[in-house]
Motif scaffolding. Structure first.
Motif, PDB file in Angstrom:
ATOM      1  N   TRP A  52       3.052   1.634  11.955  1.00 32.51           N
ATOM      2  CA  TRP A  52       1.683   1.547  11.450  1.00 32.51           C
ATOM      3  C   TRP A  52       0.924   0.393  12.104  1.00 32.51           C
ATOM      4  O   TRP A  52      -0.235   0.550  12.495  1.00 32.51           O
ATOM      5  N   SER A  92       0.806  -1.224   0.000  1.00 28.79           N
ATOM      6  CA  SER A  92       0.000   0.000   0.000  1.00 28.79           C
ATOM      7  C   SER A  92       0.836   1.271   0.000  1.00 28.79           C
ATOM      8  O   SER A  92       0.321   2.348  -0.301  1.00 28.79           O
ATOM      9  N   GLN A  93       2.126   1.178   0.335  1.00 30.58           N
ATOM     10  CA  GLN A  93       2.989   2.348   0.394  1.00 30.58           C
ATOM     11  C   GLN A  93       4.123   2.212  -0.619  1.00 30.58           C
ATOM     12  O   GLN A  93       4.684   1.129  -0.792  1.00 30.58           O
ATOM     13  N   ARG A  98       6.344   0.432   8.794  1.00 32.79           N
ATOM     14  CA  ARG A  98       5.239  -0.529   8.919  1.00 32.79           C
ATOM     15  C   ARG A  98       5.060  -0.983  10.371  1.00 32.79           C
ATOM     16  O   ARG A  98       3.942  -1.280  10.797  1.00 32.79           O
TER      17      ARG A  98
END
Length: 468
Positions: free
Chosen positions: A108, A65-66, A105
């Motif tokens: 996150w 997603s990044q 991550r």
């Protein structure tokens, strides 16, 4: 008789009909049984398909997603190079690049888990895993006996957060909003500055004892004082967490200069968790293990990379490692400052420095105590003086609760001076080795004579250096 026989025949026929109906019912019930099992198997297939789709969705969110996640394969390449060759420069560089997205991550995943645990436990999780990358690298380096690398990398995390990150946040916010001074919670900033000064006190006294040679028991008092001070600092940090999460209702870093309309919009646009609770726990564990594996390759390659690249180990430990370990966190702090949410930027910058100073450093001292490693709070006078001056500069910058681009520029220039200082800094432990090497060279020239060629001198010198 005939009539009786006819009646008997009729009764037998009726009984046969009843038996046949019952058999038909049993058969129908038996036929219905496999239909139910087929339905159950279809349900199992659907549930398995849903679980598989959920797993694929979570993998896509976590890994793809990044754009920063494009650097993840660099860690795998570093492992392959480490197994096939000894090019420490490439191993170190690729390991650094591979850790950057994993650190982002990890933060996150911690935020995702905080959605399910509530504000109090979520705050504790953020406090624990906020600097997990630096702590993992430090613990592995401590296991390898690289105490100076541990001390310098933790010191570098504090310096990069207080000078580089805060300076970028002030500068970026001031450039975007040049017509006004941005506001932030002065009380919170002063409290964090006080905790940083307390950590400087804990580091200063063992260094002064070492330099002045005023220990009661040489080689023991300094280590005993460091361990005692570390326990006190951990207690102080625990009290700080309790105060932050209960007394202030976890609102220390909430923006204070927003209007009521903006607050309503932020409530309406409140983020929702992207993955499940157990998914957050599993990915948190996977990312932690992944970072630990990469940290082993990174730490093993530090000294070789220093020789290959011609960069001092002190510069790598104090400047490069902290910048890479907190790259994603640094970018987030700057983005919040640009959005005029400077309190969150201070929570990232000064709050992260407080975690390292009051939790990370004393925690590593206690872990070293358990491992039998002489990890202490004597960071040497040069490093301690650098930290002391940096904390003083930041304390003066935040005391009025305002920021502008000029304050950010001054902090960035201060960090530039610090980086240049560590680029020309030689560790005190290395000075004794250099003195021995230079004495060996003078001895070789005196014994072998001045007519010895430079090439032979160099060969003899290298042999003596390897012996040392």
């Amino acid at each position: 008789m005939g009539s009786l026989e006819g009646r008997a025949v009729l009764q037998l026929e009726d009984e046969n009909l009843m038996d046949s109906k019952q058999n038909d019912k049993k058969a129908s019930s038996m036929d219905a049984t496999p239909q139910i099992s087929v339905f159950d198997s279809d349900t199992d297939d659907v549930s398995c398909r849903c679980m598989w789709n959920s797993l694929l969705r979570q993998m896509h969110i976590v890994l793809f997603s990044q754009k920063l996640n494009l650097l993840i394969p660099c860690g795998l390449v570093a492992m392959v190079i480490d197994m096939l060759s000894d090019h420490n420069g490439w191993i170190f560089f690729l390991s650094l690049l591979g850790i950057i997205p994993l650190a982002e991550r990890l933060g996150w995943a911690t935020e995702q888990l905080a959605f399910y645990t509530g504000p109090t436990v979520g705050g504790l999780l953020n406090a624990t895993f906020g600097n997990a990358t630096e702590l993992i690298i430090s613990i592995y380096a401590l296991r390898m006996g690289m105490v100076r690398v541990v001390q310098q990398s933790l010191l570098g995390s504090i310096l990069s957060n207080t000078l580089l990150v805060l300076g970028c946040a002030f500068f970026g916010g001031g450039i975007v909003h040049p017509s006004k001074d941005q506001l932030f919670d002065k009380g919170t900033a002063v409290m964090n500055s006080g905790l940083l000064l307390m950590s400087v006190m804990g580091l200063l006294f063992p260094a002064v004892l070492h330099v002045t040679h005023t220990e009661l028991e040489f080689g023991k008092s300094e280590l005993a004082l460091s361990r005692f001070s570390s326990c006190v600092m951990l207690v102080a940090y625990g009290a700080y967490l309790y105060y932050q999460l209960t007394t202030q209702n976890n609102n220390l870093y909430m923006p204070i200069a927003e209007e009521a309309g903006e607050n309503d919009e932020s409530l309406e646009e409140e983020e929702a968790p992207e993955i499940s609770k157990w998914g957050s726990i599993i990915w948190l564990s996977i990312l932690t293990i992944w970072i630990a594996v990469l940290s082993r390759h990174l730490v093993n390659a530090i000294e070789g990379a220093s020789d290959a690249l011609g960069i001092p180990v002190a510069f790598i430990s104090v400047i490069l490692l902290p910048i890479v370990g907190n790259a994603a966190e640094h970018a987030g702090a700057v983005m919040f400052a640009i959005k005029d949410k400077l309190d969150i930027s201070l929570g990232v910058a000064i709050g992260s420095s407080t975690q390292i100073a009051m939790f990370g450093i004393p925690f590593c001292v206690v872990i070293g105590w358990i491992m039998g490693r002489p990890m202490d709070l004597n960071f040497q006078m040069f490093e301690t003086a650098t930290l002391f001056m940096s904390v003083l500069v930041v304390a003066f910058m935040v005391q009025d609760g305002t920021s502008n681009y000029f304050k950010g520029l001054m902090l960035l220039l201060c960090y530039l001076i610090v980086a240049a200082s560590f680029f020309v800094h030689i560790d005190p432990d290395d000075i004794h080795v250099l003195v021995a090497i230079y004495n060996a060279m003078e001895y070789l020239e005196r014994v072998l004579g001045p007519d010895l060629t430079t090439k032979k001198k160099r060969r003899c010198f290298n042999a003596h250096e390897d012996a040392i």
